[in-house]
Design a protein around this motif. Structure first.
Motif, PDB file in Angstrom:
ATOM      1  N   LEU A  56     -64.996  42.818  34.213  1.00 31.42           N
ATOM      2  CA  LEU A  56     -65.653  44.283  33.326  1.00 31.42           C
ATOM      3  C   LEU A  56     -65.311  44.352  31.977  1.00 31.42           C
ATOM      4  O   LEU A  56     -64.146  43.812  31.534  1.00 31.42           O
ATOM      5  CB  LEU A  56     -64.938  45.315  34.375  1.00 31.42           C
ATOM      6  N   ASP A  57     -66.158  44.717  31.045  1.00 31.32           N
ATOM      7  CA  ASP A  57     -65.856  44.907  29.529  1.00 31.32           C
ATOM      8  C   ASP A  57     -64.887  46.497  29.327  1.00 31.32           C
ATOM      9  O   ASP A  57     -64.582  47.005  30.440  1.00 31.32           O
ATOM     10  CB  ASP A  57     -67.015  44.936  28.791  1.00 31.32           C
ATOM     11  N   GLU A  58     -64.778  46.535  28.243  1.00 25.86           N
ATOM     12  CA  GLU A  58     -63.831  47.505  27.805  1.00 25.86           C
ATOM     13  C   GLU A  58     -64.602  49.085  28.366  1.00 25.86           C
ATOM     14  O   GLU A  58     -63.983  50.081  28.645  1.00 25.86           O
ATOM     15  CB  GLU A  58     -63.601  47.923  26.476  1.00 25.86           C
ATOM     16  N   ASN A  59     -65.848  49.115  28.598  1.00 33.01           N
ATOM     17  CA  ASN A  59     -66.634  50.265  28.921  1.00 33.01           C
ATOM     18  C   ASN A  59     -66.917  50.102  30.529  1.00 33.01           C
ATOM     19  O   ASN A  59     -67.550  50.950  31.155  1.00 33.01           O
ATOM     20  CB  ASN A  59     -67.920  50.197  28.291  1.00 33.01           C
ATOM     21  N   GLY A  60     -66.424  49.228  31.328  1.00 31.65           N
ATOM     22  CA  GLY A  60     -66.573  49.145  32.825  1.00 31.65           C
ATOM     23  C   GLY A  60     -67.588  48.373  32.984  1.00 31.65           C
ATOM     24  O   GLY A  60     -68.176  48.387  34.204  1.00 31.65           O
ATOM     25  N   THR A  61     -68.736  47.802  32.024  1.00 28.23           N
ATOM     26  CA  THR A  61     -70.012  47.226  32.261  1.00 28.23           C
ATOM     27  C   THR A  61     -69.536  45.553  32.887  1.00 28.23           C
ATOM     28  O   THR A  61     -68.689  44.939  32.341  1.00 28.23           O
ATOM     29  CB  THR A  61     -70.694  47.189  31.039  1.00 28.23           C
ATOM     30  N   MET A  93     -70.465  38.384  32.132  1.00 25.37           N
ATOM     31  CA  MET A  93     -69.843  37.117  32.365  1.00 25.37           C
ATOM     32  C   MET A  93     -68.906  36.718  31.444  1.00 25.37           C
ATOM     33  O   MET A  93     -68.658  37.105  30.312  1.00 25.37           O
ATOM     34  CB  MET A  93     -70.916  35.939  32.137  1.00 25.37           C
ATOM     35  N   VAL A  94     -67.544  36.384  31.772  1.00 30.42           N
ATOM     36  CA  VAL A  94     -66.351  35.984  31.180  1.00 30.42           C
ATOM     37  C   VAL A  94     -66.734  34.848  30.300  1.00 30.42           C
ATOM     38  O   VAL A  94     -67.381  33.784  30.642  1.00 30.42           O
ATOM     39  CB  VAL A  94     -65.214  35.760  32.212  1.00 30.42           C
ATOM     40  N   ASP A  95     -66.300  34.955  28.952  1.00 30.00           N
ATOM     41  CA  ASP A  95     -66.535  33.949  27.722  1.00 30.00           C
ATOM     42  C   ASP A  95     -65.279  33.145  28.307  1.00 30.00           C
ATOM     43  O   ASP A  95     -64.144  33.319  28.039  1.00 30.00           O
ATOM     44  CB  ASP A  95     -66.417  34.549  26.665  1.00 30.00           C
ATOM     45  N   VAL A  96     -65.408  31.802  28.746  1.00 26.70           N
ATOM     46  CA  VAL A  96     -64.502  30.736  29.197  1.00 26.70           C
ATOM     47  C   VAL A  96     -64.522  29.738  27.927  1.00 26.70           C
ATOM     48  O   VAL A  96     -63.940  28.726  27.848  1.00 26.70           O
ATOM     49  CB  VAL A  96     -64.640  30.166  30.386  1.00 26.70           C
ATOM     50  N   GLY A  97     -65.441  29.724  26.813  1.00 31.50           N
ATOM     51  CA  GLY A  97     -65.539  28.815  25.988  1.00 31.50           C
ATOM     52  C   GLY A  97     -64.375  28.474  25.089  1.00 31.50           C
ATOM     53  O   GLY A  97     -64.183  27.252  24.695  1.00 31.50           O
ATOM     54  N   ASP A  98     -63.406  29.231  24.989  1.00 31.58           N
ATOM     55  CA  ASP A  98     -61.986  28.729  24.404  1.00 31.58           C
ATOM     56  C   ASP A  98     -61.016  28.019  25.035  1.00 31.58           C
ATOM     57  O   ASP A  98     -59.534  27.945  24.788  1.00 31.58           O
ATOM     58  CB  ASP A  98     -61.457  30.178  23.544  1.00 31.58           C
ATOM     59  N   LYS A  99     -61.327  28.360  26.473  1.00 30.21           N
ATOM     60  CA  LYS A  99     -60.174  28.015  27.661  1.00 30.21           C
ATOM     61  C   LYS A  99     -60.133  26.288  27.375  1.00 30.21           C
ATOM     62  O   LYS A  99     -61.362  25.506  27.336  1.00 30.21           O
ATOM     63  CB  LYS A  99     -60.616  28.246  28.836  1.00 30.21           C
ATOM     64  N   ALA A 100     -59.081  25.703  27.890  1.00 25.97           N
ATOM     65  CA  ALA A 100     -58.821  24.205  27.861  1.00 25.97           C
ATOM     66  C   ALA A 100     -59.282  23.875  29.271  1.00 25.97           C
ATOM     67  O   ALA A 100     -59.536  24.459  30.274  1.00 25.97           O
ATOM     68  CB  ALA A 100     -57.349  23.946  27.782  1.00 25.97           C
ATOM     69  N   ASP A 101     -60.013  22.546  28.991  1.00 26.66           N
ATOM     70  CA  ASP A 101     -60.454  21.794  30.235  1.00 26.66           C
ATOM     71  C   ASP A 101     -59.452  21.419  31.137  1.00 26.66           C
ATOM     72  O   ASP A 101     -58.307  20.792  30.684  1.00 26.66           O
ATOM     73  CB  ASP A 101     -61.243  20.607  29.938  1.00 26.66           C
TER      74      ASP A 101
END
Length: 157
Positions: free
Chosen positions: A7-12, A15-23
């Motif tokens: 959920l974003d800041e508006n409750g919508t 999809m979570v952005d996982v682009g910056d997460k480590a493998d």
């Protein structure tokens, strides 16, 4: 308790952005069961079910389902799974079949949903293949058993 990540800041829902997460190597295991009449379990184990090899077909269906999780559950990321194992064991105490799935990858997001999907579809396949013999079957106790890897670390039931 953590906030809901989809959920974003508006409750919508998003999809979570996982682009910056480590493998990292991530593994999840889930389980569930199909409770049935004793005679139905005997029929399945004897290999005489009308639709054929119930446990073999359910195992294959579970593996295929894990690979299709992103197509079935909104907001799940499509993943390059490196391993999916589905094991189905008889349990006379139920009576019925216990289904266990373990899913593995090296990536940016966990595989709990893939393990749960594998178990769920394997259980549904068991039901479908044996329903002519037993309409009273119960699919039950589907749950994550453990997960390893990722920012939140390891967890076990």
């Amino acid at each position: 308790m953590s906030r809901l990540t989809h959920l974003d800041e508006n409750g919508t829902a998003n999809m979570v952005d996982v682009g910056d997460k480590a493998d990292t190597t991530r593994i999840a295991s889930a389980s569930g069961c199909v409770i049935m009449q004793k005679q139905t379990l005997e029929l399945i184990l004897s290999g005489n079910a009308a639709k054929g090899d119930v446990t073999g077909t359910a195992r294959l269906a579970g593996i295929m389902a894990a690979k299709k999780t992103a197509d079935l559950i909104p907001l799940c990321h499509p993943l390059m799974l490196s391993k999916v194992a589905v094991d189905i064991e008889p349990d006379e105490a139920l009576p019925g079949l216990r289904v266990m799935a373990t899913v593995k990858l090296t990536g940016k997001t966990g595989v709990e949903m893939e393990a749960l999907t594998a178990v769920s579809i394997a259980c549904l396949t068991i039901y479908d293949m044996a329903k002519a013999a037993d309409k009273t079957m119960i699919i039950s106790q589907i749950m994550v058993e453990k997960k390893t890897g990722g920012k939140s670390g390891d967890w076990q039931r």
